[in-house]
Design a protein around this motif. Structure first.
Motif, mmCIF file in Angstrom:
data_model
loop_
_atom_site.group_PDB
_atom_site.id
_atom_site.type_symbol
_atom_site.label_atom_id
_atom_site.label_comp_id
_atom_site.label_asym_id
_atom_site.label_seq_id
_atom_site.Cartn_x
_atom_site.Cartn_y
_atom_site.Cartn_z
ATOM 1 N N VAL A 166 54.001 17.151 10.921
ATOM 2 C CA VAL A 166 54.113 17.089 9.414
ATOM 3 C C VAL A 166 53.444 15.750 8.963
ATOM 4 C CG1 VAL A 166 55.795 17.341 7.679
ATOM 5 C CG2 VAL A 166 56.103 18.473 10.009
ATOM 6 N N GLY A 167 52.901 15.806 7.687
ATOM 7 C CA GLY A 167 52.148 14.500 7.539
ATOM 8 C C GLY A 167 52.844 14.054 6.152
ATOM 9 N N ASN A 168 52.413 12.776 5.571
ATOM 10 C CA ASN A 168 52.496 12.482 4.397
ATOM 11 C C ASN A 168 51.743 13.066 3.387
ATOM 12 O OD1 ASN A 168 52.036 9.887 2.181
ATOM 13 N ND2 ASN A 168 54.218 10.287 2.794
ATOM 14 N N GLU A 201 44.320 25.278 3.953
ATOM 15 C CA GLU A 201 45.083 26.278 3.136
ATOM 16 C C GLU A 201 45.952 25.933 2.329
ATOM 17 O OE1 GLU A 201 44.311 30.183 6.720
ATOM 18 O OE2 GLU A 201 46.338 29.111 6.301
ATOM 19 N N ALA A 202 45.799 24.904 1.737
ATOM 20 C CA ALA A 202 46.741 24.256 0.717
ATOM 21 C C ALA A 202 47.295 25.171 -0.354
ATOM 22 C CB ALA A 202 45.836 23.086 0.021
ATOM 23 N N TYR A 203 46.155 26.164 -0.693
ATOM 24 C CA TYR A 203 46.662 27.297 -1.815
ATOM 25 C C TYR A 203 46.672 28.613 -1.295
ATOM 26 C CZ TYR A 203 44.950 23.384 -4.575
ATOM 27 O OH TYR A 203 44.701 22.094 -5.065
ATOM 28 N N ILE A 204 46.828 28.913 0.062
ATOM 29 C CA ILE A 204 47.021 30.139 0.656
ATOM 30 C C ILE A 204 48.049 31.042 0.119
ATOM 31 C CG2 ILE A 204 48.342 29.696 2.816
ATOM 32 C CD1 ILE A 204 44.752 31.542 2.649
ATOM 33 N N GLU A 205 49.283 30.414 -0.083
ATOM 34 C CA GLU A 205 50.348 31.139 -0.680
ATOM 35 C C GLU A 205 50.084 31.858 -2.066
ATOM 36 O OE1 GLU A 205 50.960 28.326 0.915
ATOM 37 O OE2 GLU A 205 52.495 28.478 2.531
ATOM 38 N N PHE A 206 49.136 31.449 -2.725
ATOM 39 C CA PHE A 206 49.005 31.880 -4.005
ATOM 40 C C PHE A 206 47.978 33.417 -3.732
ATOM 41 C CE2 PHE A 206 49.829 27.619 -5.079
ATOM 42 C CZ PHE A 206 50.908 27.651 -5.668
ATOM 43 N N GLY A 207 47.731 33.760 -2.635
ATOM 44 C CA GLY A 207 47.132 34.983 -2.560
ATOM 45 C C GLY A 207 48.142 35.724 -1.633
ATOM 46 N N ASP A 208 47.551 36.500 -0.818
ATOM 47 C CA ASP A 208 48.356 37.293 0.244
ATOM 48 C C ASP A 208 48.307 36.529 1.319
ATOM 49 O OD1 ASP A 208 49.387 39.023 2.127
ATOM 50 O OD2 ASP A 208 48.246 40.753 1.408
ATOM 51 N N ALA A 209 49.026 35.749 1.485
ATOM 52 C CA ALA A 209 49.219 34.573 2.730
ATOM 53 C C ALA A 209 48.989 35.536 3.958
ATOM 54 C CB ALA A 209 50.137 33.655 2.709
ATOM 55 N N ALA A 210 50.100 36.362 4.156
ATOM 56 C CA ALA A 210 50.211 37.079 5.486
ATOM 57 C C ALA A 210 48.668 37.782 5.976
ATOM 58 C CB ALA A 210 51.073 38.189 5.206
ATOM 59 N N GLN A 211 48.052 38.118 4.995
ATOM 60 C CA GLN A 211 46.556 38.884 5.171
ATOM 61 C C GLN A 211 45.650 37.608 5.277
ATOM 62 O OE1 GLN A 211 45.737 42.069 2.944
ATOM 63 N NE2 GLN A 211 43.547 41.748 3.292
ATOM 64 N N ASN A 212 45.621 36.665 4.485
ATOM 65 C CA ASN A 212 44.562 35.719 4.459
ATOM 66 C C ASN A 212 44.602 34.535 5.209
ATOM 67 O OD1 ASN A 212 43.679 37.517 2.512
ATOM 68 N ND2 ASN A 212 44.493 36.100 0.747
ATOM 69 N N SER A 213 45.889 34.041 5.399
ATOM 70 C CA SER A 213 45.828 32.716 6.482
ATOM 71 C C SER A 213 45.438 33.029 8.010
ATOM 72 C CB SER A 213 47.391 32.327 6.670
ATOM 73 O OG SER A 213 47.368 31.155 7.467
ATOM 74 N N ARG A 214 44.669 32.174 8.259
ATOM 75 C CA ARG A 214 44.188 32.063 9.548
ATOM 76 C C ARG A 214 45.014 31.171 10.676
ATOM 77 N NH1 ARG A 214 43.909 35.961 8.904
ATOM 78 N NH2 ARG A 214 42.642 37.069 7.686
ATOM 79 N N LEU A 249 45.252 23.195 8.004
ATOM 80 C CA LEU A 249 46.434 22.672 7.167
ATOM 81 C C LEU A 249 47.157 23.178 6.239
ATOM 82 C CD1 LEU A 249 43.944 19.357 6.813
ATOM 83 C CD2 LEU A 249 45.655 19.886 8.699
ATOM 84 N N ARG A 250 48.141 23.006 5.796
ATOM 85 C CA ARG A 250 48.958 23.462 4.709
ATOM 86 C C ARG A 250 49.643 22.413 4.154
ATOM 87 N NH1 ARG A 250 49.441 29.548 6.288
ATOM 88 N NH2 ARG A 250 51.178 29.771 4.826
ATOM 89 N N THR A 251 50.611 22.851 2.983
ATOM 90 C CA THR A 251 51.303 21.643 2.183
ATOM 91 C C THR A 251 52.203 22.382 1.504
ATOM 92 O OG1 THR A 251 50.987 20.023 0.670
ATOM 93 C CG2 THR A 251 49.549 22.077 0.238
ATOM 94 N N PHE A 252 53.462 21.622 0.746
ATOM 95 C CA PHE A 252 54.351 21.936 0.245
ATOM 96 C C PHE A 252 54.088 21.498 -1.055
ATOM 97 C CE2 PHE A 252 56.587 22.219 4.184
ATOM 98 C CZ PHE A 252 57.425 23.192 4.116
ATOM 99 N N ALA A 286 54.921 17.909 -4.790
ATOM 100 C CA ALA A 286 53.454 17.170 -4.814
ATOM 101 C C ALA A 286 53.959 15.667 -4.773
ATOM 102 C CB ALA A 286 52.558 17.525 -5.946
ATOM 103 N N GLY A 287 54.773 15.300 -5.355
ATOM 104 C CA GLY A 287 55.476 13.932 -5.545
ATOM 105 C C GLY A 287 56.007 13.379 -4.158
ATOM 106 N N LEU A 288 56.566 14.383 -3.430
ATOM 107 C CA LEU A 288 57.334 13.802 -2.224
ATOM 108 C C LEU A 288 56.276 13.963 -1.005
ATOM 109 C CD1 LEU A 288 60.602 15.846 -2.504
ATOM 110 C CD2 LEU A 288 60.401 13.388 -2.821
ATOM 111 N N ARG A 289 55.288 14.318 -1.184
ATOM 112 C CA ARG A 289 54.217 14.401 -0.075
ATOM 113 C C ARG A 289 54.503 14.670 1.358
ATOM 114 N NH1 ARG A 289 50.989 14.864 -1.868
ATOM 115 N NH2 ARG A 289 49.234 13.598 -0.573
ATOM 116 N N VAL A 290 54.674 16.169 1.394
ATOM 117 C CA VAL A 290 54.873 16.965 2.810
ATOM 118 C C VAL A 290 53.697 17.834 2.883
ATOM 119 C CG1 VAL A 290 56.559 17.865 4.131
ATOM 120 C CG2 VAL A 290 57.227 16.848 2.121
ATOM 121 N N GLY A 291 52.958 17.776 3.832
ATOM 122 C CA GLY A 291 51.884 18.588 4.382
ATOM 123 C C GLY A 291 51.931 18.834 5.905
ATOM 124 N N TYR A 292 51.367 19.732 6.376
ATOM 125 C CA TYR A 292 51.560 19.931 7.960
ATOM 126 C C TYR A 292 50.418 20.484 8.325
ATOM 127 C CZ TYR A 292 52.907 24.695 6.592
ATOM 128 O OH TYR A 292 53.270 25.792 5.927
#
Ligand code: PLP
Length: 382
Positions: free
Chosen positions: A97-99, A206-219, A232-235, A242-248
């Motif tokens: 997990v990252g900032n 894959e910062a935006y992958i949840e806005f499509g069919d993530a189960a199908q599109n994510s690698r 890479l993904r992000t919250f 966005a203001g709390l800075r959590v990605g992974y």
């Protein structure tokens, strides 16, 4: 006499790499509001792909009740990694997990930047137009950034990358966003598979992958099967954090020890860890917001298509990229800003494009009203 009695010009001692960099300091909302003569609450901010619904109620409750501000956080985010592992169905031992995911772009490059004692990857491939942080961190880590531009429709020049690797087979780091920012299109499996056969460490963002069919599109599931893929993904986007800075990142198991040695000890603060975990605990609410955004994206797309001077790109993200034809982008910017609407404008080669973050239906209606008025003026003038 001081040991440094002669010329001591501190700024001249700054490393040369900083010279060509631009400070990243978007105008604060208060200043934008002041410039436009509006209250901050009167602004419609659709320029940074943020989530208009913010964190879930459960997440806000956890944030409000957070009682550990005086304690150092868990440096390796054990509970959060466990929750992410369940969310993605991947081994928590392969998650870091990252900032924000920004930090993980930097950390990955720091891990591989050549060291005077040996080892390292000296080159980064960047495929613009894309997220600016790949080349930024390439430069700040003293790496050579090789540009292989996308075509007019934002497709990756896979053959160009293959040709580069054939000419010069030394290992390189390749960054690709899927969906890509600024257009919102996915990288195909065939393209990714081809690239993974090359002497490349592929970082798939894959910062935006949840806005499509993530189960199908994510690698993300491919990482365990390859030794040259990081995802890479992000919250920040779907989770409204966005203001709390959590990605992974999901990394090959073989890199984990080195990554944990290199990372800053308390890179993710306690509040951010708690908020991300709360978001995963209340997934249905967060997902309901995603569904609202996706439905609104499609509604907005349909309505934007009625504007005669816009061409809309397909998007699987929470934004739409429009190419403007037959109208000055500056005219649009002024008309939008007069009503407090902030969109994303670009430097060449995208000076004729505007990126619109999907907002609430009310916010998007305000955008559409401005476009419709401009369209009417244009038609009347013809
Ligand atoms: C493609 C892409 N990756 C990563 C990020 C940054 O994510 P984070 O907020 O997790 O650093 C962004 C933000 O705009 C983005 O567009």
């Amino acid at each position: 006499m001081s040991i440094r009695d002669t010329e001591w010009n501190l700024t001249r001692l700054i490393g040369e790499r900083v010279r060509g960099l631009q400070e990243y300091a978007p105008e604060p909302l208060e200043e934008v509001a002041h410039r436009l003569g509006l209250p901050v609450g009167g602004l419609i901010k659709l320029d940074a792909n943020e989530n208009p619904y913010g964190p879930t109620k459960h997440t806000l409750d956890i944030l409000t009740g957070y009682a550990y501000a005086h304690r150092y956080p868990d440096p390796i985010c054990r509970r959060l990694r466990q929750a992410i592992g369940e969310y993605l169905n991947v081994d928590p031992g392969c998650i870091l997990v990252g900032n924000g995911s920004d930090e993980l772009i930097d950390l990955t490059l720091r891990l591989f930047r050549p060291s005077p004692a040996g080892g390292g990857i000296g080159q980064v491939i960047d495929c613009p137009p894309t997220f600016g942080m790949y080349s930024f961190y390439g430069v700040t880590n003293d790496l050579e950034v090789i540009e292989i531009p996308r075509d007019q429709d934002f497709r990756v020049d896979v053959e160009g990358i293959v040709a580069l690797c054939q000419r010069d087979p030394q290992p390189k780091v390749l960054f690709l966003a899927s969906p890509n920012n600024p257009d919102g299109q996915l990288l195909s499996d065939a393209e990714l598979a081809r690239l993974l056969e090359l002497p490349l460490l592929v970082v798939l963002d894959e910062a935006y992958i949840e806005f499509g069919d993530a189960a199908q599109n994510s690698r993300v599931g491919w990482v365990a099967e390859r030794d040259n893929l990081i995802v890479l993904r992000t919250f920040s986007k779907w989770g409204g954090l966005a203001g709390l800075r959590v990605g992974y990142g999901v990394f090959p198991q073989t890199l984990m020890t080195a990554l944990y040695r290199l990372k800053s000890p308390y890179n993710v603060n306690g509040l951010a860890q708690a908020a991300a975990q709360a978001t995963l605990e209340d997934l249905p609410t967060a997902q309901a917001n995603i569904h609202k955004i996706v439905a609104e994206r499609e509604r907005l797309r349909t309505k934007l298509q009625e504007i005669s001077f816009l061409r809309i790109y397909p998007s699987q993200a929470n934004f739409l990229l429009c190419r403007v034809q037959g109208m000055a982008v500056e005219t649009i910017r002024q008309a939008m800003e007069k009503r407090g609407i902030i969109l994303r404008y670009f430097r060449p080669p995208l000076e004729d494009c505007i990126r619109i973050t999907v907002g609430t239906p009310m916010q998007d209606e305000a955008v559409l009203m401005v476009f419709r008025a401009l369209d009417k003026e244009r038609q009347d003038g013809q």
